[in-house]
Motif scaffolding. Structure first.
Motif, PDB file in Angstrom:
ATOM      1  N   VAL A   1       2.161  -8.124   7.243  1.00 41.87           N
ATOM      2  CA  VAL A   1       3.359  -7.336   6.982  1.00 41.87           C
ATOM      3  C   VAL A   1       2.934  -6.273   5.981  1.00 41.87           C
ATOM      4  O   VAL A   1       2.254  -6.572   5.002  1.00 41.87           O
ATOM      5  N   TYR A   2       3.327  -5.037   6.241  1.00 43.51           N
ATOM      6  CA  TYR A   2       2.918  -3.919   5.393  1.00 43.51           C
ATOM      7  C   TYR A   2       4.136  -3.322   4.700  1.00 43.51           C
ATOM      8  O   TYR A   2       5.169  -3.094   5.339  1.00 43.51           O
ATOM      9  N   PHE A   3       4.005  -3.082   3.400  1.00 42.91           N
ATOM     10  CA  PHE A   3       5.059  -2.430   2.643  1.00 42.91           C
ATOM     11  C   PHE A   3       4.490  -1.205   1.951  1.00 42.91           C
ATOM     12  O   PHE A   3       3.490  -1.295   1.232  1.00 42.91           O
ATOM     13  N   ASP A   4       5.126  -0.067   2.184  1.00 41.65           N
ATOM     14  CA  ASP A   4       4.747   1.183   1.516  1.00 41.65           C
ATOM     15  C   ASP A   4       5.465   1.212   0.174  1.00 41.65           C
ATOM     16  O   ASP A   4       6.670   1.438   0.103  1.00 41.65           O
ATOM     17  N   VAL A   5       4.720   0.972  -0.890  1.00 37.85           N
ATOM     18  CA  VAL A   5       5.324   0.850  -2.221  1.00 37.85           C
ATOM     19  C   VAL A   5       5.751   2.196  -2.798  1.00 37.85           C
ATOM     20  O   VAL A   5       6.441   2.230  -3.818  1.00 37.85           O
TER      21      VAL A   5
ATOM     22  N   ILE B   1      -5.062  -1.648 -11.268  1.00 40.19           N
ATOM     23  CA  ILE B   1      -4.802  -1.879  -9.844  1.00 40.19           C
ATOM     24  C   ILE B   1      -5.354  -0.750  -8.979  1.00 40.19           C
ATOM     25  O   ILE B   1      -5.466   0.390  -9.404  1.00 40.19           O
ATOM     26  N   SER B   2      -5.690  -1.147  -7.772  1.00 38.14           N
ATOM     27  CA  SER B   2      -6.194  -0.217  -6.774  1.00 38.14           C
ATOM     28  C   SER B   2      -5.614  -0.632  -5.423  1.00 38.14           C
ATOM     29  O   SER B   2      -5.819  -1.770  -4.990  1.00 38.14           O
ATOM     30  N   LEU B   3      -4.890   0.257  -4.790  1.00 40.60           N
ATOM     31  CA  LEU B   3      -4.273  -0.055  -3.504  1.00 40.60           C
ATOM     32  C   LEU B   3      -5.323  -0.028  -2.407  1.00 40.60           C
ATOM     33  O   LEU B   3      -6.284   0.722  -2.487  1.00 40.60           O
ATOM     34  N   PRO B   4      -5.113  -0.836  -1.370  1.00 37.51           N
ATOM     35  CA  PRO B   4      -4.012  -1.772  -1.175  1.00 37.51           C
ATOM     36  C   PRO B   4      -4.229  -3.073  -1.938  1.00 37.51           C
ATOM     37  O   PRO B   4      -5.342  -3.418  -2.304  1.00 37.51           O
ATOM     38  N   ILE B   5      -3.122  -3.765  -2.115  1.00 41.19           N
ATOM     39  CA  ILE B   5      -3.152  -5.099  -2.698  1.00 41.19           C
ATOM     40  C   ILE B   5      -2.654  -6.045  -1.621  1.00 41.19           C
ATOM     41  O   ILE B   5      -1.619  -5.804  -1.006  1.00 41.19           O
ATOM     42  N   VAL B   6      -3.407  -7.097  -1.393  1.00 38.14           N
ATOM     43  CA  VAL B   6      -3.087  -8.025  -0.316  1.00 38.14           C
ATOM     44  C   VAL B   6      -2.727  -9.372  -0.917  1.00 38.14           C
ATOM     45  O   VAL B   6      -3.454  -9.909  -1.754  1.00 38.14           O
ATOM     46  N   ASP B   7      -1.599  -9.891  -0.481  1.00 35.44           N
ATOM     47  CA  ASP B   7      -1.127 -11.207  -0.906  1.00 35.44           C
ATOM     48  C   ASP B   7      -1.449 -12.194   0.205  1.00 35.44           C
ATOM     49  O   ASP B   7      -0.924 -12.094   1.308  1.00 35.44           O
TER      50      ASP B   7
ATOM     51  N   GLY C   1       0.819  -1.207   0.000  1.00 34.19           N
ATOM     52  CA  GLY C   1       0.000   0.000   0.000  1.00 34.19           C
ATOM     53  C   GLY C   1       0.849   1.250   0.000  1.00 34.19           C
ATOM     54  O   GLY C   1       2.033   1.222  -0.339  1.00 34.19           O
ATOM     55  N   SER C   2       0.228   2.327   0.405  1.00 39.40           N
ATOM     56  CA  SER C   2       0.897   3.622   0.478  1.00 39.40           C
ATOM     57  C   SER C   2       0.350   4.356   1.700  1.00 39.40           C
ATOM     58  O   SER C   2      -0.859   4.327   1.956  1.00 39.40           O
ATOM     59  N   ASP C   3       1.238   5.007   2.419  1.00 39.90           N
ATOM     60  CA  ASP C   3       0.796   5.757   3.593  1.00 39.90           C
ATOM     61  C   ASP C   3       0.037   7.024   3.218  1.00 39.90           C
ATOM     62  O   ASP C   3      -0.496   7.707   4.084  1.00 39.90           O
ATOM     63  N   THR C   4      -0.039   7.336   1.933  1.00 36.19           N
ATOM     64  CA  THR C   4      -0.843   8.477   1.481  1.00 36.19           C
ATOM     65  C   THR C   4      -2.231   8.031   1.007  1.00 36.19           C
ATOM     66  O   THR C   4      -3.023   8.861   0.564  1.00 36.19           O
ATOM     67  N   CYS C   5      -2.519   6.756   1.125  1.00 35.13           N
ATOM     68  CA  CYS C   5      -3.785   6.180   0.668  1.00 35.13           C
ATOM     69  C   CYS C   5      -4.663   5.876   1.880  1.00 35.13           C
ATOM     70  O   CYS C   5      -4.283   5.062   2.733  1.00 35.13           O
ATOM     71  N   HIS C   6      -5.814   6.510   1.968  1.00 34.43           N
ATOM     72  CA  HIS C   6      -6.659   6.282   3.148  1.00 34.43           C
ATOM     73  C   HIS C   6      -7.208   4.863   3.190  1.00 34.43           C
ATOM     74  O   HIS C   6      -7.427   4.311   4.274  1.00 34.43           O
ATOM     75  N   TYR C   7      -7.403   4.221   2.045  1.00 33.20           N
ATOM     76  CA  TYR C   7      -7.831   2.823   2.038  1.00 33.20           C
ATOM     77  C   TYR C   7      -6.750   1.922   2.648  1.00 33.20           C
ATOM     78  O   TYR C   7      -7.055   0.969   3.359  1.00 33.20           O
ATOM     79  N   CYS C   8      -5.507   2.243   2.380  1.00 33.46           N
ATOM     80  CA  CYS C   8      -4.392   1.467   2.926  1.00 33.46           C
ATOM     81  C   CYS C   8      -4.315   1.631   4.442  1.00 33.46           C
ATOM     82  O   CYS C   8      -4.138   0.655   5.174  1.00 33.46           O
ATOM     83  N   LEU C   9      -4.452   2.862   4.890  1.00 32.49           N
ATOM     84  CA  LEU C   9      -4.424   3.129   6.332  1.00 32.49           C
ATOM     85  C   LEU C   9      -5.603   2.458   7.026  1.00 32.49           C
ATOM     86  O   LEU C   9      -5.461   1.886   8.109  1.00 32.49           O
ATOM     87  N   ASP C  10      -6.783   2.519   6.405  1.00 30.30           N
ATOM     88  CA  ASP C  10      -7.964   1.864   6.965  1.00 30.30           C
ATOM     89  C   ASP C  10      -7.792   0.346   6.993  1.00 30.30           C
ATOM     90  O   ASP C  10      -8.242  -0.321   7.934  1.00 30.30           O
TER      91      ASP C  10
END
Length: 124
Positions: free
Chosen positions: A66-70, A94-100, A44-53
């Protein structure tokens, strides 16, 4: 002379057997460590509210991840892109976040973010 050769051979044989046993032991340990470390991976990205949520949801529900800020970690960004390509997911979609989840990539569905989060809870 013969005695020193025999001692050398015995020492060498013991040393090789000991090294081989340690390799097998560390290999088994590495496999168990890999199993323990196998967690949900969130790109994800720390600038993405979906990622933070998503991170907040996972923490609230005690789901290990495990979280990676791409945006910051380009190696992880490349890793994510390779996984997407391998899964046949077009990069323009694609739409962040992406979960593996190990066997499956789940991408944020902006239209149904709550459904996306529920998938994370039931899949793990």
């Amino acid at each position: 002379m013969m005695k020193s050769i025999i001692v050398s051979i015995v020492f060498f044989t013991l040393n090789v057997n000991l090294s081989f046993a340690q390799e097998q032991s560390s290999g088994a340990k590495n496999q168990s460590v890999k199993k323990e470390l196998k967690k949900l991976i969130v790109y994800g990205s720390d600038t993405c509210h979906y990622c933070l949520d998503t991170k907040a949801y996972l923490k609230k529900n005690n789901i290990k991840f495990v979280y990676f800020d791409v945006d910051v970690d380009l190696n992880k960004q490349n890793e994510m892109v390779l996984k997407l390509q391998k899964a046949g997911i077009p990069l323009d979609a694609i739409s962040l976040p992406i979960v593996d989840l190990g066997q499956q990539l789940i991408m944020n569905n902006v239209a149904d973010f709550e459904g996306f989060l529920k998938q994370l809870n039931t899949k793990h």
